[in-house]
Design a protein around this motif. Structure first.
Motif, PDB file in Angstrom:
ATOM      1  N   VAL A   1      -0.022  -7.653  46.624  1.00 24.82           N
ATOM      2  CA  VAL A   1      -1.020  -8.315  46.035  1.00 24.82           C
ATOM      3  C   VAL A   1      -0.477  -8.140  44.382  1.00 24.82           C
ATOM      4  O   VAL A   1      -0.250  -7.154  44.083  1.00 24.82           O
ATOM      5  CB  VAL A   1      -1.951  -6.723  46.275  1.00 24.82           C
ATOM      6  CG1 VAL A   1      -3.368  -7.343  45.134  1.00 24.82           C
ATOM      7  CG2 VAL A   1      -2.420  -6.538  47.769  1.00 24.82           C
ATOM      8  N   GLY A   2      -0.735  -9.456  44.283  1.00 23.80           N
ATOM      9  CA  GLY A   2       0.027  -9.841  42.753  1.00 23.80           C
ATOM     10  C   GLY A   2      -1.113  -8.928  41.282  1.00 23.80           C
ATOM     11  O   GLY A   2      -1.596  -8.325  41.154  1.00 23.80           O
ATOM     12  N   GLY A   3      -1.119 -10.111  40.077  1.00 22.05           N
ATOM     13  CA  GLY A   3      -1.653  -9.418  39.017  1.00 22.05           C
ATOM     14  C   GLY A   3      -1.745  -8.112  38.386  1.00 22.05           C
ATOM     15  O   GLY A   3      -0.556  -7.591  39.287  1.00 22.05           O
ATOM     16  N   TRP A   4      -2.070  -7.772  38.127  1.00 26.20           N
ATOM     17  CA  TRP A   4      -1.682  -6.263  37.373  1.00 26.20           C
ATOM     18  C   TRP A   4      -1.839  -5.203  38.123  1.00 26.20           C
ATOM     19  O   TRP A   4      -1.711  -4.097  38.202  1.00 26.20           O
ATOM     20  CB  TRP A   4      -3.273  -6.093  36.408  1.00 26.20           C
ATOM     21  CG  TRP A   4      -4.463  -5.667  37.251  1.00 26.20           C
ATOM     22  CD1 TRP A   4      -5.721  -6.414  37.069  1.00 26.20           C
ATOM     23  CD2 TRP A   4      -5.403  -4.214  37.646  1.00 26.20           C
ATOM     24  NE1 TRP A   4      -6.644  -5.813  37.966  1.00 26.20           N
ATOM     25  CE2 TRP A   4      -6.159  -4.470  37.764  1.00 26.20           C
ATOM     26  CE3 TRP A   4      -4.616  -3.177  37.349  1.00 26.20           C
ATOM     27  CZ2 TRP A   4      -7.105  -3.540  38.453  1.00 26.20           C
ATOM     28  CZ3 TRP A   4      -5.140  -1.848  37.880  1.00 26.20           C
ATOM     29  CH2 TRP A   4      -6.560  -2.319  38.389  1.00 26.20           C
ATOM     30  N   ILE A   5      -2.429  -5.431  39.910  1.00 28.60           N
ATOM     31  CA  ILE A   5      -2.446  -4.316  40.753  1.00 28.60           C
ATOM     32  C   ILE A   5      -1.220  -4.167  41.196  1.00 28.60           C
ATOM     33  O   ILE A   5      -0.110  -3.429  41.144  1.00 28.60           O
ATOM     34  CB  ILE A   5      -3.293  -5.141  42.623  1.00 28.60           C
ATOM     35  CG1 ILE A   5      -4.724  -5.310  41.437  1.00 28.60           C
ATOM     36  CG2 ILE A   5      -3.440  -4.048  43.191  1.00 28.60           C
ATOM     37  CD1 ILE A   5      -6.218  -4.866  42.063  1.00 28.60           C
ATOM     38  N   ASN A   6      -0.272  -5.525  41.734  1.00 28.18           N
ATOM     39  CA  ASN A   6       0.944  -6.176  42.030  1.00 28.18           C
ATOM     40  C   ASN A   6       1.335  -4.489  42.264  1.00 28.18           C
ATOM     41  O   ASN A   6       2.153  -3.511  42.254  1.00 28.18           O
ATOM     42  CB  ASN A   6       1.594  -5.599  40.304  1.00 28.18           C
ATOM     43  CG  ASN A   6       3.149  -5.739  40.326  1.00 28.18           C
ATOM     44  OD1 ASN A   6       3.454  -6.734  41.232  1.00 28.18           O
ATOM     45  ND2 ASN A   6       4.367  -5.363  39.594  1.00 28.18           N
TER      46      ASN A   6
ATOM     47  N   GLU B   1      -7.196 -13.158  40.588  1.00 24.16           N
ATOM     48  CA  GLU B   1      -7.084 -14.971  40.339  1.00 24.16           C
ATOM     49  C   GLU B   1      -6.515 -15.148  41.736  1.00 24.16           C
ATOM     50  O   GLU B   1      -5.956 -14.415  42.513  1.00 24.16           O
ATOM     51  CB  GLU B   1      -5.705 -15.194  39.380  1.00 24.16           C
ATOM     52  CG  GLU B   1      -6.035 -14.986  38.272  1.00 24.16           C
ATOM     53  CD  GLU B   1      -4.671 -15.534  37.329  1.00 24.16           C
ATOM     54  OE1 GLU B   1      -3.951 -15.940  37.777  1.00 24.16           O
ATOM     55  OE2 GLU B   1      -5.814 -14.766  36.112  1.00 24.16           O
ATOM     56  N   GLY B   2      -7.244 -16.269  42.366  1.00 20.67           N
ATOM     57  CA  GLY B   2      -7.273 -17.157  43.793  1.00 20.67           C
ATOM     58  C   GLY B   2      -8.497 -16.961  44.467  1.00 20.67           C
ATOM     59  O   GLY B   2      -9.295 -17.009  43.654  1.00 20.67           O
ATOM     60  N   ASP B   3      -8.137 -17.549  46.165  1.00 20.63           N
ATOM     61  CA  ASP B   3      -9.309 -17.902  46.299  1.00 20.63           C
ATOM     62  C   ASP B   3     -10.182 -16.867  47.188  1.00 20.63           C
ATOM     63  O   ASP B   3      -9.924 -15.528  46.857  1.00 20.63           O
ATOM     64  CB  ASP B   3      -9.156 -19.001  47.303  1.00 20.63           C
ATOM     65  CG  ASP B   3      -7.746 -18.562  48.112  1.00 20.63           C
ATOM     66  OD1 ASP B   3      -7.757 -16.988  48.429  1.00 20.63           O
ATOM     67  OD2 ASP B   3      -7.565 -19.201  49.397  1.00 20.63           O
TER      68      ASP B   3
ATOM     69  N   ASN C   1     -13.197  -0.792  32.273  1.00 26.78           N
ATOM     70  CA  ASN C   1     -11.487  -0.710  31.937  1.00 26.78           C
ATOM     71  C   ASN C   1     -10.488   0.019  33.089  1.00 26.78           C
ATOM     72  O   ASN C   1     -10.382   0.622  32.988  1.00 26.78           O
ATOM     73  CB  ASN C   1     -11.215   0.315  30.784  1.00 26.78           C
ATOM     74  CG  ASN C   1     -11.887  -0.395  29.498  1.00 26.78           C
ATOM     75  OD1 ASN C   1     -12.728  -1.202  29.088  1.00 26.78           O
ATOM     76  ND2 ASN C   1     -11.832   0.158  28.411  1.00 26.78           N
ATOM     77  N   TYR C   2     -10.292  -1.362  33.615  1.00 18.60           N
ATOM     78  CA  TYR C   2      -9.630  -1.038  35.573  1.00 18.60           C
ATOM     79  C   TYR C   2      -8.480  -0.626  35.441  1.00 18.60           C
ATOM     80  O   TYR C   2      -7.942   0.216  36.050  1.00 18.60           O
ATOM     81  CB  TYR C   2      -9.706  -1.707  36.248  1.00 18.60           C
ATOM     82  CG  TYR C   2     -11.442  -2.931  36.728  1.00 18.60           C
ATOM     83  CD1 TYR C   2     -12.163  -1.536  36.653  1.00 18.60           C
ATOM     84  CD2 TYR C   2     -12.326  -3.812  36.177  1.00 18.60           C
ATOM     85  CE1 TYR C   2     -13.280  -1.323  36.874  1.00 18.60           C
ATOM     86  CE2 TYR C   2     -13.338  -4.065  36.148  1.00 18.60           C
ATOM     87  CZ  TYR C   2     -14.137  -2.722  36.703  1.00 18.60           C
ATOM     88  OH  TYR C   2     -15.440  -3.287  36.575  1.00 18.60           O
ATOM     89  N   GLN C   3      -7.603  -1.623  34.257  1.00 22.14           N
ATOM     90  CA  GLN C   3      -5.624  -0.879  34.156  1.00 22.14           C
ATOM     91  C   GLN C   3      -5.976   0.047  33.393  1.00 22.14           C
ATOM     92  O   GLN C   3      -5.200   1.054  33.854  1.00 22.14           O
ATOM     93  CB  GLN C   3      -5.865  -2.250  33.409  1.00 22.14           C
ATOM     94  CG  GLN C   3      -5.345  -3.415  34.057  1.00 22.14           C
ATOM     95  CD  GLN C   3      -4.718  -4.505  33.345  1.00 22.14           C
ATOM     96  OE1 GLN C   3      -3.027  -4.442  33.209  1.00 22.14           O
ATOM     97  NE2 GLN C   3      -5.124  -5.598  33.397  1.00 22.14           N
ATOM     98  N   GLN C   4      -6.813   0.697  32.594  1.00 19.57           N
ATOM     99  CA  GLN C   4      -7.107   1.532  31.691  1.00 19.57           C
ATOM    100  C   GLN C   4      -7.064   2.450  32.988  1.00 19.57           C
ATOM    101  O   GLN C   4      -6.033   3.881  32.613  1.00 19.57           O
ATOM    102  CB  GLN C   4      -7.803   1.430  30.700  1.00 19.57           C
ATOM    103  CG  GLN C   4      -7.158   0.896  29.332  1.00 19.57           C
ATOM    104  CD  GLN C   4      -6.132   1.354  28.736  1.00 19.57           C
ATOM    105  OE1 GLN C   4      -4.447   1.112  28.899  1.00 19.57           O
ATOM    106  NE2 GLN C   4      -5.729   2.419  27.771  1.00 19.57           N
ATOM    107  N   ALA C   5      -8.368   2.727  33.449  1.00 21.46           N
ATOM    108  CA  ALA C   5      -8.185   3.886  34.536  1.00 21.46           C
ATOM    109  C   ALA C   5      -7.546   4.408  35.588  1.00 21.46           C
ATOM    110  O   ALA C   5      -7.274   5.722  35.867  1.00 21.46           O
ATOM    111  CB  ALA C   5      -9.656   3.150  35.457  1.00 21.46           C
TER     112      ALA C   5
END
Length: 439
Positions: free
Chosen positions: A425-430, A364-366, A327-331
């Motif tokens: 760096v986007g996504g949930w990392i942002n 997401e992405g290449d 659960n990386y976002q929760q971590a």
């Protein structure tokens, strides 16, 4: 000239009439002799000429024990010098007599606990392997501790436990008594440290010393503790302080998977549903791999906790569990909560870095985009060792492990990204990071 002046003064005293006195009177059996000999030994004592001071000091000590407190204070210096020089047991006996007579003749000017503490320390220092003397010294230190209370110095607490460890190894104390002693003195050190009183900082060093002695003693492994503390629990099931002491020792030794810890944790929670009690239950359920209950009670501990560092530790444990469950976002969420109350918790930054690194394939992405995640991950490892040097070795290990996953210059060229450029760096990392390459 001082010596001649003292002798002249003594000659004058001899010319004075004297009257019969008793040993217990202030000037002893002969006031003129007492004053003369006191003057002589004092001059030698001031010059640190202890051997020359001995005969005249001895006269005052034996013939006018109620004369003055300095007889005993200065006598310690003189006799300790003679012990070091001659190594004779007779002088050790004399030193013990100094403490005993001080309590007998100077009771109104001496605290009993203070004098017994000095005697106990001397008995330990000069025991020379004599177990009987060592045990007597321990008993005097314990009596001093009981009498002095909050005035007991950290040095005496440390010495008491150190000799207690020696005695349990020689079967002069039981294992149960040794564990009880640790619990008592450790709690006292915590209390003095938290008081903020003058000199309380010494108890931080003392507490570390107590822990080191106890955990290195050979009597603090989980199996031994389970045996000893189970007996203590069975005799004190309704005593909240005892239950907390047992819980504290088991947590420090990481013996939370013992059945005893679970029983004690539940008892404490029933009596006092505090943050610490909730944490105890959380760790119990963690040992049983019941993560739902673990998180339930750990969140309760966080909500009830007023200690910033403890709250940070609780959040960090939640972060670790969520990382292990992917659960990386929760971590990251709980690691950031930990950093709010303890900004120097380097291990929380490491947890965030690992959450980024191990989740890179899900980004997401290449292939190039996925590799940029390692920039953000390594940023956290670098930050970890900046705020907390104690995690530097671990942080460096992860930096070496994940830096080879950075993009290459050739891959970055086609995206117009150069070294040092800011990259999002986007996504949930942002997060915004800095471009660097593996070649």
């Amino acid at each position: 000239m001082k010596k001649f002046a003292v002798i002249a003064f003594g000659m004058f005293l001899f010319a004075l009439p004297t009257k019969a006195q008793t040993l217990e009177s202030q000037y002893g059996l002969d006031s003129a002799q007492t004053i003369l000999n006191a003057s002589l030994y004092t001059e030698y004592w001031k010059q640190k000429n202890y051997e020359e001071a001995l005969p005249t000091w001895r006269y005052v000590f034996l013939n006018a024990p109620a004369f003055q407190l300095n007889t005993y204070i200065r006598g310690e210096d003189i006799i300790e010098y003679m012990i070091q020089k001659t190594k004779k047991k007779e002088y050790v006996d004399t030193l013990m007599m100094i403490f005993d007579r001080r309590l007998q003749y100077m009771k109104s000017k001496s605290r009993e606990g203070y004098v017994l503490g000095k005697k106990g320390m001397a008995q330990i220092r000069f025991s020379n392997g004599d177990v009987t003397m060592l045990k007597a010294g321990f008993d005097n230190l314990m009596r001093s501790y009981e009498l002095e209370g909050e005035q007991t110095p950290a040095q005496l607490v440390h010495a008491t436990f150190d000799v207690g460890c020696n005695l349990v190894k020689q079967n002069q104390l039981s294992k149960e008594e040794f564990v009880d002693l640790y619990m008592k003195l450790s709690a006292f050190a915590d209390q003095r440290l938290a008081s903020g009183a003058k000199g309380c900082d010494n108890f931080a060093v003392c507490k570390s010393a107590l822990d080191a002695i106890f955990f290195d003693s050979g009597f603090a492994d989980c199996n031994t503790l389970a045996e000893l503390l189970t007996k203590r629990y069975e005799a004190n099931q309704d005593s909240l302080p005892v239950l907390k002491d047992i819980s504290s020792i088991l947590k420090r030794r990481e013996c939370t998977d013992l059945p005893l810890f679970a029983v004690v944790a539940e008892k404490i929670y029933q009596k006092e549903p505090s943050a610490e009690a909730a944490y105890g239950l959380a760790m119990m359920f963690f040992s049983k791999q019941d993560f739902a209950k673990f998180e339930q009670y750990l969140k309760e501990a966080i909500d009830k906790c007023d200690d910033p560092k403890a709250k940070a530790d609780y959040n960090y444990k939640l972060a670790q569990v969520n990382l292990s469950k992917k659960n990386y976002q929760q971590a990251r969420r709980y690691a950031l909560e930990a950093l709010k109350t303890n900004p120097n918790l380097g291990s929380a930054y490491i947890t965030i870095g690992l959450a980024y690194a191990v989740s890179s394939n899900d980004y997401e992405g290449d292939e190039f985009d996925k590799r940029t995640v390692f920039w953000a991950a390594v940023d956290k490892f670098v930050k970890a060792k900046q705020v907390d040097p104690s995690v530097a070795a671990t942080a460096n290990e992860y930096i070496e492990r994940y830096s080879p996953h950075f993009p290459t210059k050739d891959e970055a060229f086609f995206r117009s990204i150069t070294a040092g450029k800011n990259v999002k760096v986007g996504g949930w990392i942002n997060e915004t990071t800095t471009a660097r390459f593996r070649d």
